[in-house]
Motif scaffolding. Structure first.
Motif, PDB file in Angstrom:
ATOM      1  N   ARG A   1       0.873 -17.183  13.395  1.00 52.09           N
ATOM      2  CA  ARG A   1      -0.075 -17.153  12.394  1.00 52.09           C
ATOM      3  C   ARG A   1      -0.255 -15.849  11.680  1.00 52.09           C
ATOM      4  NH1 ARG A   1      -5.474 -15.695  14.361  1.00 52.09           N
ATOM      5  NH2 ARG A   1      -4.586 -14.979  16.159  1.00 52.09           N
ATOM      6  N   PHE A   2       0.327 -14.686  12.269  1.00 52.69           N
ATOM      7  CA  PHE A   2       0.215 -13.547  11.412  1.00 52.69           C
ATOM      8  C   PHE A   2       1.186 -13.614  10.534  1.00 52.69           C
ATOM      9  CE2 PHE A   2      -0.729 -10.865  15.977  1.00 52.69           C
ATOM     10  CZ  PHE A   2      -2.061 -11.530  15.934  1.00 52.69           C
ATOM     11  N   LEU A   3       2.286 -14.230  10.582  1.00 52.84           N
ATOM     12  CA  LEU A   3       3.257 -13.945   9.586  1.00 52.84           C
ATOM     13  C   LEU A   3       2.814 -15.114   8.513  1.00 52.84           C
ATOM     14  CD1 LEU A   3       6.491 -14.352  11.618  1.00 52.84           C
ATOM     15  CD2 LEU A   3       5.529 -11.974  10.393  1.00 52.84           C
ATOM     16  N   ALA A   4       2.036 -16.129   8.768  1.00 54.84           N
ATOM     17  CA  ALA A   4       1.672 -17.023   7.993  1.00 54.84           C
ATOM     18  C   ALA A   4       0.421 -16.561   7.096  1.00 54.84           C
ATOM     19  CB  ALA A   4       1.135 -18.248   8.485  1.00 54.84           C
ATOM     20  N   ALA A   5      -0.306 -15.520   7.872  1.00 53.31           N
ATOM     21  CA  ALA A   5      -1.432 -14.814   6.937  1.00 53.31           C
ATOM     22  C   ALA A   5      -0.831 -13.847   5.915  1.00 53.31           C
ATOM     23  CB  ALA A   5      -2.197 -14.359   8.229  1.00 53.31           C
ATOM     24  N   GLY A   6       0.376 -13.395   6.133  1.00 53.07           N
ATOM     25  CA  GLY A   6       0.860 -12.547   5.228  1.00 53.07           C
ATOM     26  C   GLY A   6       1.210 -11.029   5.907  1.00 53.07           C
ATOM     27  N   ILE A   7       1.256 -11.170   7.091  1.00 48.58           N
ATOM     28  CA  ILE A   7       1.501  -9.914   7.657  1.00 48.58           C
ATOM     29  C   ILE A   7       2.951  -9.853   7.798  1.00 48.58           C
ATOM     30  CG2 ILE A   7       1.558  -8.823  10.191  1.00 48.58           C
ATOM     31  CD1 ILE A   7      -1.274  -9.693  10.432  1.00 48.58           C
ATOM     32  N   ASN A   8       3.518  -8.413   7.726  1.00 45.27           N
ATOM     33  CA  ASN A   8       5.108  -8.547   7.707  1.00 45.27           C
ATOM     34  C   ASN A   8       5.679  -8.324   9.028  1.00 45.27           C
ATOM     35  OD1 ASN A   8       3.504  -7.598   4.863  1.00 45.27           O
ATOM     36  ND2 ASN A   8       5.682  -8.004   4.379  1.00 45.27           N
ATOM     37  N   ASP A   9       4.918  -7.269   9.845  1.00 48.76           N
ATOM     38  CA  ASP A   9       5.570  -6.796  11.042  1.00 48.76           C
ATOM     39  C   ASP A   9       4.369  -6.707  11.991  1.00 48.76           C
ATOM     40  OD1 ASP A   9       7.391  -6.071  12.595  1.00 48.76           O
ATOM     41  OD2 ASP A   9       7.950  -4.217  11.695  1.00 48.76           O
ATOM     42  N   ILE A  10       4.940  -6.736  13.245  1.00 46.80           N
ATOM     43  CA  ILE A  10       3.726  -6.767  14.238  1.00 46.80           C
ATOM     44  C   ILE A  10       4.090  -5.671  15.293  1.00 46.80           C
ATOM     45  CG2 ILE A  10       2.692  -7.876  16.251  1.00 46.80           C
ATOM     46  CD1 ILE A  10       3.795 -10.414  14.827  1.00 46.80           C
ATOM     47  N   LEU A  11       3.339  -4.891  15.459  1.00 50.79           N
ATOM     48  CA  LEU A  11       3.443  -3.522  16.580  1.00 50.79           C
ATOM     49  C   LEU A  11       2.576  -3.809  17.799  1.00 50.79           C
ATOM     50  CD1 LEU A  11       3.514  -0.298  14.661  1.00 50.79           C
ATOM     51  CD2 LEU A  11       5.242  -1.339  16.083  1.00 50.79           C
ATOM     52  N   LEU A  12       3.324  -3.868  19.028  1.00 53.55           N
ATOM     53  CA  LEU A  12       2.659  -3.975  20.069  1.00 53.55           C
ATOM     54  C   LEU A  12       2.099  -2.673  20.637  1.00 53.55           C
ATOM     55  CD1 LEU A  12       2.034  -6.580  21.210  1.00 53.55           C
ATOM     56  CD2 LEU A  12       3.666  -6.152  22.900  1.00 53.55           C
ATOM     57  N   LYS A  13       0.668  -2.652  20.780  1.00 54.08           N
ATOM     58  CA  LYS A  13       0.049  -1.449  21.560  1.00 54.08           C
ATOM     59  C   LYS A  13       0.371  -1.431  23.048  1.00 54.08           C
ATOM     60  CE  LYS A  13      -4.156  -2.021  18.863  1.00 54.08           C
ATOM     61  NZ  LYS A  13      -5.624  -2.166  18.828  1.00 54.08           N
TER      62      LYS A  13
ATOM     63  N   ILE B   1       1.337  -4.075   8.699  1.00 54.77           N
ATOM     64  CA  ILE B   1       1.944  -4.151   9.908  1.00 54.77           C
ATOM     65  C   ILE B   1       0.784  -4.451  10.849  1.00 54.77           C
ATOM     66  CG2 ILE B   1       3.037  -2.941  11.846  1.00 54.77           C
ATOM     67  CD1 ILE B   1       4.263  -0.999   9.452  1.00 54.77           C
ATOM     68  N   ALA B   2       0.869  -5.527  11.545  1.00 55.50           N
ATOM     69  CA  ALA B   2      -0.266  -5.895  12.498  1.00 55.50           C
ATOM     70  C   ALA B   2      -0.302  -4.862  13.793  1.00 55.50           C
ATOM     71  CB  ALA B   2      -0.277  -7.257  12.846  1.00 55.50           C
ATOM     72  N   LEU B   3      -1.308  -4.660  14.293  1.00 59.36           N
ATOM     73  CA  LEU B   3      -1.447  -3.595  15.371  1.00 59.36           C
ATOM     74  C   LEU B   3      -2.092  -4.515  16.670  1.00 59.36           C
ATOM     75  CD1 LEU B   3      -2.529  -0.240  14.413  1.00 59.36           C
ATOM     76  CD2 LEU B   3      -0.175  -0.771  14.860  1.00 59.36           C
ATOM     77  N   THR B   4      -1.467  -4.942  17.581  1.00 58.31           N
ATOM     78  CA  THR B   4      -2.248  -5.816  18.530  1.00 58.31           C
ATOM     79  C   THR B   4      -1.872  -5.656  20.158  1.00 58.31           C
ATOM     80  OG1 THR B   4      -2.673  -8.006  19.180  1.00 58.31           O
ATOM     81  CG2 THR B   4      -0.320  -7.714  18.334  1.00 58.31           C
ATOM     82  N   ALA B   5      -2.659  -5.841  20.874  1.00 61.96           N
ATOM     83  CA  ALA B   5      -2.290  -5.772  22.215  1.00 61.96           C
ATOM     84  C   ALA B   5      -1.705  -7.140  23.240  1.00 61.96           C
ATOM     85  CB  ALA B   5      -3.475  -5.487  23.026  1.00 61.96           C
ATOM     86  N   HIS B   6      -1.791  -8.095  22.012  1.00 63.20           N
ATOM     87  CA  HIS B   6      -1.584  -9.344  22.770  1.00 63.20           C
ATOM     88  C   HIS B   6      -0.825 -10.257  21.436  1.00 63.20           C
ATOM     89  CE1 HIS B   6      -5.078 -11.052  21.161  1.00 63.20           C
ATOM     90  NE2 HIS B   6      -5.476 -10.367  21.520  1.00 63.20           N
ATOM     91  N   ALA B   7       0.618 -10.291  21.479  1.00 61.27           N
ATOM     92  CA  ALA B   7       1.127 -10.941  20.696  1.00 61.27           C
ATOM     93  C   ALA B   7       1.957 -12.218  21.017  1.00 61.27           C
ATOM     94  CB  ALA B   7       2.288 -10.226  19.852  1.00 61.27           C
TER      95      ALA B   7
ATOM     96  N   PHE C   1      -1.380   1.491  -1.631  1.00 62.11           N
ATOM     97  CA  PHE C   1      -0.755   2.263  -0.419  1.00 62.11           C
ATOM     98  C   PHE C   1       0.590   1.724  -0.345  1.00 62.11           C
ATOM     99  CE2 PHE C   1      -5.492   2.011   0.560  1.00 62.11           C
ATOM    100  CZ  PHE C   1      -5.581   3.106   0.840  1.00 62.11           C
ATOM    101  N   ASP C   2       1.315   2.517   0.426  1.00 60.26           N
ATOM    102  CA  ASP C   2       2.795   2.121   0.790  1.00 60.26           C
ATOM    103  C   ASP C   2       2.892   1.250   1.965  1.00 60.26           C
ATOM    104  OD1 ASP C   2       3.947   3.880  -1.167  1.00 60.26           O
ATOM    105  OD2 ASP C   2       3.785   5.538  -0.054  1.00 60.26           O
ATOM    106  N   VAL C   3       2.007   1.379   2.927  1.00 56.96           N
ATOM    107  CA  VAL C   3       2.077   0.391   3.960  1.00 56.96           C
ATOM    108  C   VAL C   3       0.471   0.209   4.482  1.00 56.96           C
ATOM    109  CG1 VAL C   3       2.512   2.188   5.776  1.00 56.96           C
ATOM    110  CG2 VAL C   3       3.218  -0.074   6.153  1.00 56.96           C
ATOM    111  N   ILE C   4       0.051  -0.793   5.111  1.00 57.53           N
ATOM    112  CA  ILE C   4      -1.143  -0.790   5.707  1.00 57.53           C
ATOM    113  C   ILE C   4      -0.968  -1.312   7.376  1.00 57.53           C
ATOM    114  CG2 ILE C   4      -3.333  -2.255   5.804  1.00 57.53           C
ATOM    115  CD1 ILE C   4      -3.033  -2.929   2.790  1.00 57.53           C
ATOM    116  N   LEU C   5      -1.342  -0.466   8.149  1.00 58.38           N
ATOM    117  CA  LEU C   5      -1.497  -0.697   9.458  1.00 58.38           C
ATOM    118  C   LEU C   5      -2.885  -1.201   9.780  1.00 58.38           C
ATOM    119  CD1 LEU C   5       0.017   2.500  11.352  1.00 58.38           C
ATOM    120  CD2 LEU C   5       1.268   0.256  10.878  1.00 58.38           C
ATOM    121  N   MET C   6      -2.635  -2.515  10.101  1.00 62.29           N
ATOM    122  CA  MET C   6      -3.997  -3.391  10.364  1.00 62.29           C
ATOM    123  C   MET C   6      -4.079  -3.867  11.962  1.00 62.29           C
ATOM    124  SD  MET C   6      -6.286  -5.202   8.628  1.00 62.29           S
ATOM    125  CE  MET C   6      -5.641  -5.590   6.811  1.00 62.29           C
TER     126      MET C   6
END
Lengths: 877, 172
Positions: A710-722, A697-703, A663-668
């Motif tokens: 923690r997210f970045l350490a796991a390998g997530i590149n970016d965070i998108l807030l819902k 890219i992580a999708l979360t309601a609380h960042a 994939f080009d990108v994963i929204l997680m």
């Protein structure tokens, strides 16, 4: 200083010792005087006795008497010579008397000294010779005596001169002797006098010293008495109970405060065992053991250890807390203990109350924070759905009326989201969870952009907005998102409280300091001075006509203040009612470090700036989301932007799909049952699958900041807030498209390579190369889709793929190259199933790449549109 | 006459009140050479108004011996004689003074109060030998100088009269 005190002390000691020394010396002197005087007095007594015993007067009388007796003998002899009947008896009697006299002189102790002188000895010899010659005649018959009388008379006559001389000698001798004796006595008496004088002086000195000592002892006793009285007064008026005990624990002093504290009268307490009086029963054994130990070993546990909190007992048996200070002192060789006891019941009670109050407050805060966190999450998830759906709805065909309703719904939902974000932001700021992301920015640019984005809204209130950044610094180091939020808040407030007025946004350097000041000035209703402080507190809204119109949580300024303070700055206001307000923010300009900080890791709380989003190439997106509505919203948004969406309903499915195809990108989505987004990311990153390096890219309601880490350490590149919005999603995808982990040669896209080639070879040649590559790739892709491809040996397939991968690499077709390399690996390792899936990817990637090539080739002059090499035509073999 | 009446009264008083050895005994008449004559206020006489004694009579009154040194002799001497106390007792003399006269008319007053037991004696033996006139005899008033320090005084020495022949008792 300490030395001085020491010297002073030793001098005082010497001065104290001085009278003792003097007194001792005086006493020794007196004793010596008394001994001397006694000795001399004895001497005098002896001499006086000697004078009394050996009186020279009687001695001299005796000597003279001898001469008289001699004369009497001569008279008797003379009478006898002229008498008819001579009186011989008288002669004999007189002779005998003379005889006895001479014998006396010759034998008596009285004349012993006199006899020692040679003259006396000579005279005495003459006298003795006289006696010796005449005694026979005297003792002989009368007639012979008569005949001898003339002879006797002559001798007596002759002897008288000798007797006379002897008497005179005696007078001289005894006179000298007396003189000597008198002188001796006089000397002795004089000595006695001197010694007596000395004795008197010594006694006077002693008396003087005794008087001085007496006076001083009176004085020191008075001083001691004063000190004692003062001390007694202090003890009596002390607010602390004071109990002094002897070494056995018997009470010897007990003051008024102790009476009040413990309830025992002084008379009751004195002489009692302190342990029985005030030590609670459960501590008595320990107390007695401590006392016993101290008496035995001198080991102290409590004495002199400062304030100790313990329990004590009143007369009525109640146990209460006391503060104890125990010291020991020695008086007259006996040790005593002094206890200062303070009843701290009230203090302990108030302390406990405070602790209780604090516990309650903490529990309340905790509950509040939990409530806020839960609320924001629980509220933002459905909000996500509402807003997303509204956006989708807006794009569908609607009647004018429906569009108005939809617009109203969107406004309300946005406002609600704004409030929720505000509350959440506040609670985070309160929890100290501000994670500043500082970077160097151009403040003027920031302000101008901000003003432009707000102009429409401001003009809707009939206001005008101006921006003055003429003296702003070029660069400042701040968290741009926070700063933007603060200024936006101030501008929003200014707009809220101003109608048909002017809003001015300024920025300049404060002279002589490393600070930059932002000012937001309005001509609105102003704020009373009494409210200037209050408005920066949480949940404060001013009760004005405008504020009622302008809904708000009352958190904006409080949040702003927290942000500004977190950035090391200050915020304040100058305002007068009716005149308008001036809000200022001062921030340190900051140092020129780390210019390349990521500026947007978790910064999605800010209102979305309306910067234009550049259209992206179509991407293959894996959407991992368990919530159906969120999935729907995200998918619709992605598809609307032209992306291809593959959906996974949970983490497991997401991981499975990620292993199957590239994939080009994963929204997680982060919070999912069983396998959450973070764990799923770890698996994807940990597996050598096709998406090992795909941006996630992580999708979360609380960042929260720690979540971000923690997210970045796991390998997530970016965070998108819902909730998601189209624009934030687009920007995130754009970032992902250029994110380093996705393609480390991201810069070497086809377009840049083409530009380079155009420069080096000329545009025509470059276009020719590009077209040739297109033909080659087209041929291979066609070949792979043909039925014969599956029949080809793996090695041949791998070689074919490898060849195109090399060309793709040269021309900067990165995605194509990556995909081809993966495909080559699959063939070489015999993963035909994986290769088949990847072939689908290849077709899609090629479609995108071809589109790009065609775009570039069109731009370039195309006088020669034909392929470079005809040999690159699809081959049937 | 007056003195006699007084003597009688005194004798009676002594007889009535003293009732003992003090009672006047008649003195014997001396048979040998008279060595001492006592005159004056005495209760007992044997020769006119006087009481006269020969050596035997004195010896009969009782002998007392002292060992003592004197200023006039060399070394400790032994003196034997009749105590003055005894003599006064015999003569009924209790007060007054004695005017003692020597052979060469030397005279000195001795208070009767000196006449105490263990006091002065009229010595007639020195070292057991009778004393001639040449040896301060025949009578010598000797105080026990060594036994009583009070006697080592000039006054006592002056009272130590030798070659004593007469005592005259006066009532002052």
């Amino acid at each position: 200083m300490a030395l001085g005190i020491k010297q002073d002390r030793s001098r005082r000691r010497r001065m104290r010792a001085l009278p003792t020394v003097v007194l001792s010396a005086a006493l020794v002197g007196i004793v010596l005087c008394v001994l001397s005087i006694t000795f001399l007095a004895n001497t005098v007594q002896r001499e006086v006795e000697a004078l009394a015993v050996a009186n020279s007067d009687t001695t001299q009388w005796s000597l003279v008497q001898s001469e008289v007796e001699l004369l009497a003998l001569q008279v008797a002899i003379h009478d006898a010579e002229h008498q008819l009947v001579p009186n011989l008896a008288e002669v004999r009697r007189r002779f005998d008397i003379v005889y006895s006299r001479i014998r006396l002189i010759a034998e008596s102790n009285q004349f012993a000294n006199l006899r020692n002188s040679p003259e006396a000895a000579e005279s005495l010899a003459l006298l003795s010779a006289f006696l010796d010659r005449h005694t026979p005649s005297i003792d002989g018959p009368d007639d012979a005596l008569v005949a001898h009388l003339p002879d006797l008379s002559r001798d007596v006559e002759a002897l008288r001169a000798t007797g006379r001389d002897f008497s005179l000698l005696g007078v001289r001798f005894y006179a000298a002797d007396s003189d000597a004796k008198r002188e001796s006595v006089a000397r002795t008496l004089a000595s006695i006098g001197y010694f007596t004088l000395a004795l008197v002086l010594a006694l006077l000195g002693g008396i003087a010293i005794l008087m001085a000592m007496f006076r001083r002892s009176i004085r020191s006793e008075r001083v001691a008495g004063d000190a004692r009285n003062r001390l007694e007064e202090v003890i009596a008026t002390s607010l602390d109970g004071i109990i002094a005990t002897d070494i056995d624990g018997r009470v010897i002093e007990y003051n008024g405060a102790a009476e009040r504290v413990f309830g025992y009268a002084r008379a009751e307490a004195i002489g009692q065992d302190m342990a029985d009086l005030v030590v609670p029963e459960h501590m008595r054994a320990a107390h007695n053991a401590g006392m016993k130990r101290y008496r035995k070993t001198g080991e102290r546990h409590v004495v002199g250890k400062g304030l100790i909190r313990m329990e004590a007992r009143r007369k009525d048996g109640t146990i209460f807390p006391v503060e104890l200070s125990l010291s020991s002192a020695t008086f007259g060789g006996r040790e005593i203990f002094v206890s200062f006891l303070r009843d701290i019941s009230d203090r302990v009670a108030s302390e406990q109350e405070l602790i209780l109050a604090r516990d309650r407050a903490v529990a309340g805060e905790l509950a509040k924070a939990q409530l806020l966190a839960v609320m924001s999450h629980e509220m933002r998830t459905p909000l996500n759905g509402i807003l997303g759906t509204i956006e989708l709805l807006q794009d569908s065909t609607l009647s004018a009326k429906q569009e108005r309703f939809i617009a109203a719904m969107k406004t309300s939902a946005s406002l609600l989201l704004h409030h929720v974000n505000g509350v959440l932001s506040m609670s985070r700021a309160e929890a100290g969870q501000l994670d500043l992301q500082e970077t160097e920015i151009d403040p003027a640019g920031l302000l101008q952009e901000l003003v432009e984005s707000q102009r429409h809204m401001i003009e809707a209130n009939g206001n005008q907005i101006k921006c003055n950044t003429s003296s702003a610094p070029d660069q400042i180091l701040v968290d741009p998102l926070r700063l933007r939020q603060v200024i936006l808040n101030l501008v929003g407030n200014a707009n809220k409280f101003t109608r048909h007025g002017e809003i001015l946004v300024e920025c300049d350097t404060i002279a002589d300091s490393q600070q930059v000041e932002f000012r937001v000035i309005d001509t609105g209703i102003g704020i009373a001075e009494s409210d200037h402080e209050r408005i920066f507190d949480e949940f404060q809204t001013l009760d004005t006509s405008y504020s009622r119109q302008a809904a708000g949580t009352g958190l904006g300024l409080a949040i702003s203040r927290r942000f500004v303070e977190a950035m090391g700055g200050e915020i304040g206001v100058d305002s007068e009612p009716g005149e308008g307000s001036l809000f200022w923010v001062r921030l340190p300009i900051g140092s020129h470090v780390q210019p390349d900080l990521k500026d947007d890791a978790a910064g999605t709380l800010t209102p979305a700036p309306s910067d234009p989003v550049t259209p992206l190439q179509p991407m293959r997106v894996l959407l991992v989301e368990d919530n159906q509505i969120n999935r729907l919203v995200a998918r619709e948004m992605l598809q609307k932007a032209g992306h291809q969406v593959i959906e996974a309903h949970d983490g497991r499915e997401g991981v499975h799909l990620a292993n199957m195809q590239a994939f080009d990108v994963i929204l997680m989505d982060v919070s999912m049952p069983e396998l959450d987004g973070v764990a799923a990311t770890r698996i994807v990153r940990g597996t050598e699958g096709p998406n090992h390096a795909t941006p996630i890219i992580a999708l979360t309601a609380h960042a929260l900041p720690e979540d971000t880490r923690r997210f970045l350490a796991a390998g997530i590149n970016d965070i998108l807030l819902k909730p998601l919005s189209m624009s934030t999603l687009q920007r995130a995808l754009a970032r992902a498209n250029h994110a380093p982990p996705v393609a480390d040669t991201a810069s070497s896209s086809i377009s840049t390579v083409f530009a380079d080639l155009s420069e080096q070879l000329g545009p025509a040649k470059a276009a020719q190369l590009l077209t040739a590559f297109r033909t080659e790739a087209e041929a291979l892709v066609n070949r792979t889709t043909s039925a014969s491809w599956a029949a080809e040996p793996d090695v041949a397939r791998a070689q074919a793929v490898h060849k195109l991968a090399g060309s793709a690499s040269v021309l900067g077709a990165t995605h194509l190259r990556t995909c081809l390399q993966a495909l080559e690996d699959n063939y070489r390792s015999g993963q035909t199933t994986a290769a088949e899936t990847r072939l689908l990817d290849l077709a899609q990637i090629w479609a995108a790449t071809r589109k790009e090539i065609e775009r570039l080739a069109r731009v370039a002059p195309s006088d020669q549109g034909r392929p470079i090499s005809d040999s690159a035509a699809p081959s049937a073999n | 006459m007056f003195a006699m009446i007084r003597n009688i009264v005194a004798a009676t008083a002594v007889a009535v009140f003293a009732a003992g050895p003090v009672a006047a005994e008649a003195l014997p008449v001396p048979t040998g050479e008279i060595v001492l004559t006592v005159t004056g206020d005495i209760q007992v006489t044997n020769q006119g108004d006087s009481a006269v004694f020969d050596a035997e009579m004195l010896k009969a009154l009782g002998e007392v011996t002292y060992q003592t040194s004197t200023p006039w002799t060399d070394g400790v001497q032994s003196f034997t004689g009749v105590s003055l106390h005894r003599l006064m007792e015999v003569l009924g003399v209790a007060e007054g003074s004695l005017k003692a006269t020597a052979i060469n008319d030397y005279a000195i007053d001795i208070p009767v109060s000196d006449a105490v037991e263990n006091g002065p004696i009229l010595a007639y033996l020195q070292n057991g030998q009778p004393m001639s006139v040449r040896e301060k005899g025949p009578l010598w008033v000797v105080y026990p100088y060594d036994l009583n320090k009070d006697y080592q005084a000039e006054v006592i020495f002056s009272r130590s009269i030798w070659q004593l022949v007469r005592l005259d008792v006066t009532d002052d």
